[in-house]
Design a protein around this motif. Structure first.
Motif, PDB file in Angstrom:
ATOM      1  N   ILE A   6      91.741  13.200 -30.022  1.00  7.05           N
ATOM      2  CA  ILE A   6      92.030  13.603 -28.652  1.00  7.05           C
ATOM      3  C   ILE A   6      92.218  12.300 -27.882  1.00  7.05           C
ATOM      4  N   TYR A   7      93.362  12.171 -27.212  1.00 10.38           N
ATOM      5  CA  TYR A   7      93.675  10.904 -26.559  1.00 10.38           C
ATOM      6  C   TYR A   7      94.102  11.122 -25.117  1.00 10.38           C
ATOM      7  N   LEU A   8      94.014  10.059 -24.378  1.00  8.19           N
ATOM      8  CA  LEU A   8      94.362  10.036 -22.966  1.00  8.19           C
ATOM      9  C   LEU A   8      95.431   8.982 -22.759  1.00  8.19           C
ATOM     10  N   LEU A   9      96.503   9.330 -22.062  1.00  5.55           N
ATOM     11  CA  LEU A   9      97.490   8.353 -21.618  1.00  5.55           C
ATOM     12  C   LEU A   9      97.217   8.099 -20.139  1.00  5.55           C
ATOM     13  N   LYS A  10      97.092   6.839 -19.781  1.00  6.14           N
ATOM     14  CA  LYS A  10      96.738   6.514 -18.397  1.00  6.14           C
ATOM     15  C   LYS A  10      97.395   5.214 -17.978  1.00  6.14           C
ATOM     16  N   ASP A  11      97.358   4.974 -16.687  1.00  7.66           N
ATOM     17  CA  ASP A  11      97.744   3.675 -16.152  1.00  7.66           C
ATOM     18  C   ASP A  11      96.648   3.247 -15.179  1.00  7.66           C
ATOM     19  N   ASP A  12      96.893   2.211 -14.414  1.00  2.70           N
ATOM     20  CA  ASP A  12      95.872   1.708 -13.491  1.00  2.70           C
ATOM     21  C   ASP A  12      95.491   2.715 -12.415  1.00  2.70           C
ATOM     22  N   ASN A  13      96.406   3.627 -12.098  1.00  6.83           N
ATOM     23  CA  ASN A  13      96.201   4.525 -10.967  1.00  6.83           C
ATOM     24  C   ASN A  13      95.748   5.930 -11.326  1.00  6.83           C
ATOM     25  N   CYS A  14      96.058   6.388 -12.540  1.00  7.60           N
ATOM     26  CA  CYS A  14      95.766   7.789 -12.824  1.00  7.60           C
ATOM     27  C   CYS A  14      95.760   8.086 -14.318  1.00  7.60           C
ATOM     28  N   THR A  15      95.278   9.278 -14.625  1.00  8.44           N
ATOM     29  CA  THR A  15      95.407   9.857 -15.955  1.00  8.44           C
ATOM     30  C   THR A  15      96.691  10.654 -15.957  1.00  8.44           C
ATOM     31  N   GLY A  16      97.558  10.357 -16.893  1.00  9.11           N
ATOM     32  CA  GLY A  16      98.840  11.030 -16.916  1.00  9.11           C
ATOM     33  C   GLY A  16      98.935  12.171 -17.895  1.00  9.11           C
ATOM     34  N   TYR A  17      98.141  12.136 -18.978  1.00  9.08           N
ATOM     35  CA  TYR A  17      98.306  13.144 -20.016  1.00  9.08           C
ATOM     36  C   TYR A  17      97.143  13.084 -20.987  1.00  9.08           C
ATOM     37  N   VAL A  18      96.705  14.238 -21.457  1.00 10.17           N
ATOM     38  CA  VAL A  18      95.706  14.339 -22.525  1.00 10.17           C
ATOM     39  C   VAL A  18      96.357  15.097 -23.665  1.00 10.17           C
ATOM     40  N   GLY A  19      96.232  14.563 -24.884  1.00 12.14           N
ATOM     41  CA  GLY A  19      96.864  15.206 -26.023  1.00 12.14           C
ATOM     42  C   GLY A  19      96.031  15.073 -27.286  1.00 12.14           C
ATOM     43  N   ARG A  20      96.581  15.607 -28.377  1.00 17.16           N
ATOM     44  CA  ARG A  20      95.925  15.577 -29.677  1.00 17.16           C
ATOM     45  C   ARG A  20      96.946  15.148 -30.720  1.00 17.16           C
ATOM     46  N   SER A  21      96.533  14.281 -31.633  1.00 12.03           N
ATOM     47  CA  SER A  21      97.438  13.795 -32.663  1.00 12.03           C
ATOM     48  C   SER A  21      96.653  13.278 -33.865  1.00 12.03           C
ATOM     49  N   LYS A  22      97.271  13.339 -35.040  1.00 11.08           N
ATOM     50  CA  LYS A  22      96.692  12.710 -36.229  1.00 11.08           C
ATOM     51  C   LYS A  22      96.902  11.206 -36.193  1.00 11.08           C
ATOM     52  N   ASP A  23      97.937  10.763 -35.469  1.00 13.38           N
ATOM     53  CA  ASP A  23      98.293   9.344 -35.406  1.00 13.38           C
ATOM     54  C   ASP A  23      98.630   8.986 -33.952  1.00 13.38           C
ATOM     55  N   PRO A  24      97.618   8.680 -33.140  1.00 15.10           N
ATOM     56  CA  PRO A  24      97.843   8.470 -31.705  1.00 15.10           C
ATOM     57  C   PRO A  24      98.823   7.342 -31.373  1.00 15.10           C
ATOM     58  N   GLU A  25      98.798   6.245 -32.108  1.00 10.49           N
ATOM     59  CA  GLU A  25      99.725   5.140 -31.811  1.00 10.49           C
ATOM     60  C   GLU A  25     101.169   5.576 -32.030  1.00 10.49           C
ATOM     61  N   ASN A  26     101.417   6.283 -33.121  1.00 11.32           N
ATOM     62  CA  ASN A  26     102.765   6.794 -33.385  1.00 11.32           C
ATOM     63  C   ASN A  26     103.153   7.817 -32.316  1.00 11.32           C
ATOM     64  N   ARG A  27     102.200   8.644 -31.907  1.00  6.24           N
ATOM     65  CA  ARG A  27     102.484   9.652 -30.881  1.00  6.24           C
ATOM     66  C   ARG A  27     102.818   8.983 -29.549  1.00  6.24           C
ATOM     67  N   LEU A  28     102.123   7.914 -29.217  1.00  3.12           N
ATOM     68  CA  LEU A  28     102.456   7.160 -27.998  1.00  3.12           C
ATOM     69  C   LEU A  28     103.896   6.671 -28.069  1.00  3.12           C
ATOM     70  N   ASN A  29     104.293   6.126 -29.198  1.00  2.00           N
ATOM     71  CA  ASN A  29     105.675   5.656 -29.358  1.00  2.00           C
ATOM     72  C   ASN A  29     106.672   6.797 -29.191  1.00  2.00           C
ATOM     73  N   ARG A  30     106.336   7.998 -29.692  1.00  2.00           N
ATOM     74  CA  ARG A  30     107.223   9.157 -29.515  1.00  2.00           C
ATOM     75  C   ARG A  30     107.297   9.550 -28.030  1.00  2.00           C
ATOM     76  N   HIS A  31     106.162   9.521 -27.350  1.00  2.00           N
ATOM     77  CA  HIS A  31     106.176   9.823 -25.907  1.00  2.00           C
ATOM     78  C   HIS A  31     107.109   8.858 -25.181  1.00  2.00           C
ATOM     79  N   LEU A  32     107.019   7.579 -25.507  1.00  2.00           N
ATOM     80  CA  LEU A  32     107.862   6.578 -24.858  1.00  2.00           C
ATOM     81  C   LEU A  32     109.335   6.824 -25.176  1.00  2.00           C
ATOM     82  N   TYR A  33     109.627   7.124 -26.429  1.00  2.00           N
ATOM     83  CA  TYR A  33     111.009   7.353 -26.865  1.00  2.00           C
ATOM     84  C   TYR A  33     111.611   8.594 -26.180  1.00  2.00           C
TER      85      TYR A  33
END
Length: 71
Positions: A6-33
Protein backbone atom coordinates in the motif's frame (compact mmCIF):
# COMPACT_ATOMS: atom_id res chain seq x y z
CA UNK A 1 3.83 -15.92 -0.71
CA UNK A 2 3.52 -12.84 -2.91
CA UNK A 3 3.69 -9.41 -1.33
CA UNK A 4 1.72 -6.32 -2.15
CA UNK A 5 2.36 -2.77 -0.97
CA UNK A 6 0.00 0.00 0.00
CA UNK A 7 1.66 3.22 -1.12
CA UNK A 8 1.14 6.94 -1.02
CA UNK A 9 2.03 9.41 -3.77
CA UNK A 10 2.64 12.85 -2.32
CA UNK A 11 4.42 16.13 -2.78
CA UNK A 12 5.41 18.89 -0.36
CA UNK A 13 1.86 20.23 -0.20
CA UNK A 14 -0.49 17.26 -0.22
CA UNK A 15 -1.27 13.59 -0.56
CA UNK A 16 -2.23 12.99 -4.14
CA UNK A 17 -3.05 9.29 -4.31
CA UNK A 18 -3.11 6.05 -2.31
CA UNK A 19 -2.73 2.79 -4.20
CA UNK A 20 -1.71 -0.86 -4.06
CA UNK A 21 0.93 -2.62 -6.13
CA UNK A 22 3.26 -5.62 -6.14
CA UNK A 23 6.00 -3.33 -7.47
CA UNK A 24 5.52 0.27 -6.24
CA UNK A 25 8.54 1.76 -8.04
CA UNK A 26 7.38 0.34 -11.38
CA UNK A 27 3.84 1.52 -10.62
CA UNK A 28 5.13 5.04 -9.94
CA UNK A 29 6.82 5.01 -13.35
CA UNK A 30 3.52 3.90 -14.96
CA UNK A 31 1.67 6.73 -13.18
CA UNK A 32 4.21 9.21 -14.56
CA UNK A 33 4.02 7.74 -18.07
CA UNK A 34 0.21 7.71 -18.14
CA UNK A 35 -0.36 11.11 -16.48
CA UNK A 36 -0.48 13.05 -19.74
CA UNK A 37 -3.32 10.88 -21.11
CA UNK A 38 -5.36 10.63 -17.89
CA UNK A 39 -8.20 13.02 -17.20
CA UNK A 40 -8.54 11.99 -13.57
CA UNK A 41 -7.68 14.24 -10.64
CA UNK A 42 -4.66 12.00 -10.01
CA UNK A 43 -3.45 12.43 -13.59
CA UNK A 44 -4.00 16.19 -13.47
CA UNK A 45 -2.13 16.41 -10.15
CA UNK A 46 0.85 14.43 -11.49
CA UNK A 47 0.82 16.51 -14.68
CA UNK A 48 0.90 19.74 -12.64
CA UNK A 49 3.92 18.45 -10.71
CA UNK A 50 5.72 17.46 -13.91
CA UNK A 51 4.99 20.89 -15.42
CA UNK A 52 6.60 22.48 -12.36
CA UNK A 53 9.67 20.28 -12.76
CA UNK A 54 8.77 18.11 -9.77
CA UNK A 55 8.01 14.44 -9.21
CA UNK A 56 5.65 12.87 -6.71
CA UNK A 57 7.32 11.08 -3.84
CA UNK A 58 6.33 7.51 -3.03
CA UNK A 59 5.96 6.36 0.55
CA UNK A 60 5.26 2.72 1.44
CA UNK A 61 2.55 2.63 4.07
CA UNK A 62 2.25 -1.13 4.48
CA UNK A 63 3.56 -4.42 3.09
CA UNK A 64 0.93 -7.17 2.95
CA UNK A 65 0.60 -10.77 1.87
CA UNK A 66 -1.69 -10.81 -1.15
CA UNK A 67 -4.06 -13.45 0.20
CA UNK A 68 -4.88 -11.17 3.15
CA UNK A 69 -5.99 -8.41 0.77
CA UNK A 70 -8.52 -10.63 -0.97
CA UNK A 71 -10.56 -11.33 2.18
Amino acid sequence: MDKSFIYLLKDDNCTGYVGRSKDPENRLNRHLYLASSERSKKGQWIQSLLSAGKLPEIEILEECEIELLDE
